[in-house]
Enzyme design. Structure first.
Site, PDB file in Angstrom:
ATOM      1  N   THR A   1       0.803  -1.223   0.000  1.00  0.00           N
ATOM      2  CA  THR A   1       0.000   0.000   0.000  1.00  0.00           C
ATOM      3  C   THR A   1       0.836   1.274   0.000  1.00  0.00           C
ATOM      4  OG1 THR A   1      -1.715  -1.149   1.238  1.00  0.00           O
ATOM      5  CG2 THR A   1      -1.853   1.235   1.173  1.00  0.00           C
TER       6      THR A   1
ATOM      7  N   LYS B   1      -7.095   4.139   5.598  1.00  0.00           N
ATOM      8  CA  LYS B   1      -5.759   3.883   6.134  1.00  0.00           C
ATOM      9  C   LYS B   1      -4.965   5.180   6.263  1.00  0.00           C
ATOM     10  CE  LYS B   1      -5.379  -0.726   4.034  1.00  0.00           C
ATOM     11  NZ  LYS B   1      -4.567  -1.589   3.134  1.00  0.00           N
TER      12      LYS B   1
ATOM     13  N   ARG C   1      -1.674   5.662   5.933  1.00  0.00           N
ATOM     14  CA  ARG C   1      -0.676   5.828   4.878  1.00  0.00           C
ATOM     15  C   ARG C   1      -1.297   6.199   3.532  1.00  0.00           C
ATOM     16  NH1 ARG C   1      -0.636   0.455   6.701  1.00  0.00           N
ATOM     17  NH2 ARG C   1      -1.403  -1.136   5.244  1.00  0.00           N
TER      18      ARG C   1
END
Length: 217
Positions: free
Chosen positions: A73, A153, A155
């Site tokens: 990711t 998320k 990030r």
């Protein structure tokens, strides 16, 4: 992974605006694990105001390739928004080593959580070495434009927005709310607080809390 840029000038798509017109809104969407060939393969299943509109009224860059590994990711989102590889943008994994110390890609012990008492808010883009589309937009407008990252998320919200973003928000599943860090602000805006109040009433969000808890996102 596929990156979609939705550029709006009034009610028109980018393809319908004049070259000397500045769009009022640019929305970047990353669909994780979506291959480029899914667009033509599943075209007949898309809605008229969704992917079909992007395909028919926008631009499709079919031969873009950023040669990097692994496809996790943090690297994927950062590479897509910087156009660079991990060797240049500095994000070489969801977790990696700096001076023999294992670090989380956007972990930052110098900042605190905003919006809850969770350590999940101790995040920032400090490990990012290159600029993103968002950073370039900010510089191009002498920092008058606003760049905001939002994702499930941390990030995925932080790295695409870049180092000079106005804000980034991500989900604290345990406390069922969107949070940020003191890298960006000292208090959540009223509209985020209002959304969090509604989120706490959402049964699906409560199930997310029970299913995920303190597991890493």
């Amino acid at each position: 992974m596929i990156l979609l840029l939705f550029v709006c000038g009034g009610t028109q798509m980018w393809a319908g605006t004049k070259m000397n017109e500045r769009p009022k809104l640019v929305v970047g969407i990353v669909v994780d694990q979506m291959r480029w060939d899914y667009l033509p393969r599943y075209y007949d299943q898309f809605g008229d105001d969704g992917f079909k509109r992007l395909i028919e009224e926008g631009f499709s860059c079919d031969n873009c390739l950023i040669n990097y590994l692994p496809t996790v990711t943090a690297i994927g989102h950062t590479s897509a928004y910087t156009g660079a590889t991990p060797a240049l943008h500095g994000i070489c994994g969801n977790d990696f080593f700096i001076d023999d110390t294992r670090v989380y890609c956007c972990g930052d012990t110098t900042v605190n959580c905003v919006g809850s008492d969770s350590k999940k808010g101790m995040m920032s883009p400090r490990n990012l070495l290159s600029t993103t589309i968002g950073d370039q937009l900010r510089m191009h407008t002498d920092f008058r434009s606003k760049v905001i990252g939002v994702s499930y998320k941390d990030r995925a919200a932080i790295f695409p927005a870049g180092r000079s973003a106005n804000a980034a928000y991500w989900l604290d599943a345990k406390n069922v709310c969107f949070i940020s860090s003191t890298y960006y602000m000292n208090d959540l805006p009223d509209w985020v607080k209002a959304y969090n109040n509604e989120l706490k009433k959402n049964k699906k969000a409560q199930e997310l809390n029970r299913n995920i808890g303190d597991e890493p996102l």
